[in-house]
Structures are given as C-alpha cells and as structure tokens.
Design an enzyme around this catalytic site. Structure first.
Site, short mmCIF file in Angstrom:
data_model
loop_
_atom_site.label_atom_id
_atom_site.label_comp_id
_atom_site.label_asym_id
_atom_site.label_seq_id
_atom_site.Cartn_x
_atom_site.Cartn_y
_atom_site.Cartn_z
N GLY A 75 56.94 -8.59 -26.55
CA GLY A 75 56.67 -9.39 -25.38
C GLY A 75 55.28 -9.14 -24.89
O GLY A 75 54.46 -8.54 -25.57
N CYS A 76 54.99 -9.61 -23.69
CA CYS A 76 53.64 -9.47 -23.14
C CYS A 76 53.74 -9.03 -21.69
O CYS A 76 54.49 -9.61 -20.93
CB CYS A 76 52.90 -10.80 -23.23
SG CYS A 76 51.21 -10.73 -22.61
#
Length: 277
Positions: A115-116
């Site tokens: 993810g980020c």
C-alpha cells in the site's frame, strides 16, 4: 556511521524556456534535484524502496527506522552501510538482535500486502500508534518563531538552486536553526532530520521541528516518534493531523509565514488562548 554523502544532490542540465509573446527561446543551464531509488534492507531482506535525494543517507536510514516503528531508539541500530547497486542505492541496516527478530515477525505478518502511506496495518484502529508520547510543548515566543522561519528559508541551499525540494529543520527555543535537511520527499527530509537529531543526542524538549511542506498525519506521527512536543509547518494541516496532534498533546502551528502563524484550538473564541508564549 559517516555523517555526509559525497553524492551530489543536484544535477546541471540544459534547458530552453519559451516565453509567451516572444519568438526567441531563453537557453541556459539549470540545476535539478537528484532523485533515485534507495532500498532499505534488514538482514539481507528488503523492507522498502524510497525515492530520495542521495545525501545524508545514514541519517535517513536511522530516522526512517525510528519513525516507521522498526526501532525504539538509536541504540537499536548497530550500523548502516551504503552500497551502490544498479539503478540506485542500497542501505544495509544492522539491527540489534531483539529488534531484528521483532521486525521479521512483523514482516511475516505483512507478507502479501502492499500500500501507500500506511502500509501493513490490519485495520483502521491500527493507524494510531499507542506507544507514541511527546514531551510537553516548549515555550516559544513569536519573535523566536519568526527567527526560525527566516533561518529556514535562508538555509535551504538546495531549494535555492532547484526550487524543487522540501526541508525539515530543528530550532531551539530562541528560534536558532541548529540542523536542517533537504530532500525531494517531505517525509525523507523529516526522517533525515530526525536521524541527525538521534545521532547527536538532541533532547526533544530543547526545541521544535519546522517543515516546509503540508502538515499531514504522517508528519505529526514522525515528529511524535522522535518525541517533539511542537511542530511548525509553513503550509496548512490536514484534519487528521490536527486530531492526532491534539490526541498526543503536541502543539501544532501551521501556515507559518513571515507575517504571522496560525494555531488551531477548539472551543468558542472567548475560551481560546494563544498557544505561543
């Protein structure tokens, strides 16, 4: 650990500017910031790849380890080696055995997810790190804030050349900027700063952090990981940054410019007080 990197933070390139209303282009050489992948590795196991300016990478690695919760203090990092690899730079970080085992267990729990921004969390309740605690906010007068903001601008040598990087600085309660780091990434600049402060054993209660970027949740979290009780941002905060700062008891000052600063407090105007001594 080495204190500085010999790699250049900027590269000179040929540029041509076409101005509206004129037919002749303006040709000149300009500086652009260097951006390259930096791979962070623990025990030969890759952890993250960050796009960063290749300076002060030992400080970046140390600060990153703390702000990402890999270690609890500088002593948990036993060494950092920088290795040139094809396409970028690899930071080999040697962790204390207990921290390494905890990290490997955490990594196994994170396998298969990516993810980020907030990677590896299992649910929304895990966003806020319960172990974070900040010192009481220092008493800082408005003239000291103004001095720090002025010094921040003057100290951004790379940004003066490129107009394309962020800065994070540490100022004492008199507003004197003692440490300043720059990077193409706002998180990276703050990690580099925190790494330098950890290395030099700076007391989190002795001053405050100033950043040039937007004040988001992560910037509050990283500052809190160091223990800073006060964060000053040149740009505006997000709602979650305000909520987290209030929860932690951190003094958050934003939209900090030459002509004034803005504080954020709850309650009616009659109940509000200036948060700056």
């Amino acid at each position: 650990m080495p204190r500085n990197s010999s790699r250049s933070p900027a590269r000179r390139v040929a540029a041509r500017t076409l101005r509206f209303g004129t037919s002749e282009p303006d040709e000149r050489m300009i500086d652009v910031p260097v951006e390259m992948p930096v791979e962070i590795v623990f025990a030969d196991i890759p952890f993250a790849v960050m796009m960063a300016t290749p300076t002060h990478l030992d400080e970046f690695g140390l600060g990153f380890c703390l702000t990402e919760g890999v270690v609890q203090n500088a002593a948990d990092v036993r060494g950092i080696e920088t290795e040139e690899v094809e396409g970028g730079i690899r930071l080999r970080i040697d962790l204390a055995p207990d921290r390494l085992s905890q990290h490997l267990a955490r990594r196994r729990a994170m396998s298969g997810r990516s993810g980020c921004g907030l990677c590896g969390i299992e649910d929304l309740a895990a966003i806020r790190r319960p172990e974070l605690a900040v010192r009481a906010p220092p008493r800082v007068a408005l003239p000291a804030l103004r001095r720090a903001l002025s010094s921040l601008e003057a100290g951004q040598s790379l940004n003066a050349r490129t107009r394309a990087v962020h800065a994070a600085a540490w100022a004492d309660v008199q507003g004197e900027v003692l440490v300043l780091r720059e990077d193409v990434g706002r998180h990276n600049a703050l990690d580099k700063l925190i790494g330098a402060l950890l290395r030099d054993r700076i007391d989190p209660a002795s001053g405050f952090i100033v950043i040039t970027s937007r004040c988001s949740f992560e910037m509050v979290e990283k500052s809190a990981a160091f223990g800073a009780g006060m964060l000053v941002a040149v740009s505006a905060p997000t709602s979650l940054a305000l909520d987290q700062a209030e929860r932690l008891g951190m003094r958050l000052i934003a939209i900090a410019r030459r002509d004034g600063v803005t504080t954020f407090v709850e309650g009616p105007p009659s109940a509000r007080r200036d948060l700056v001594a």
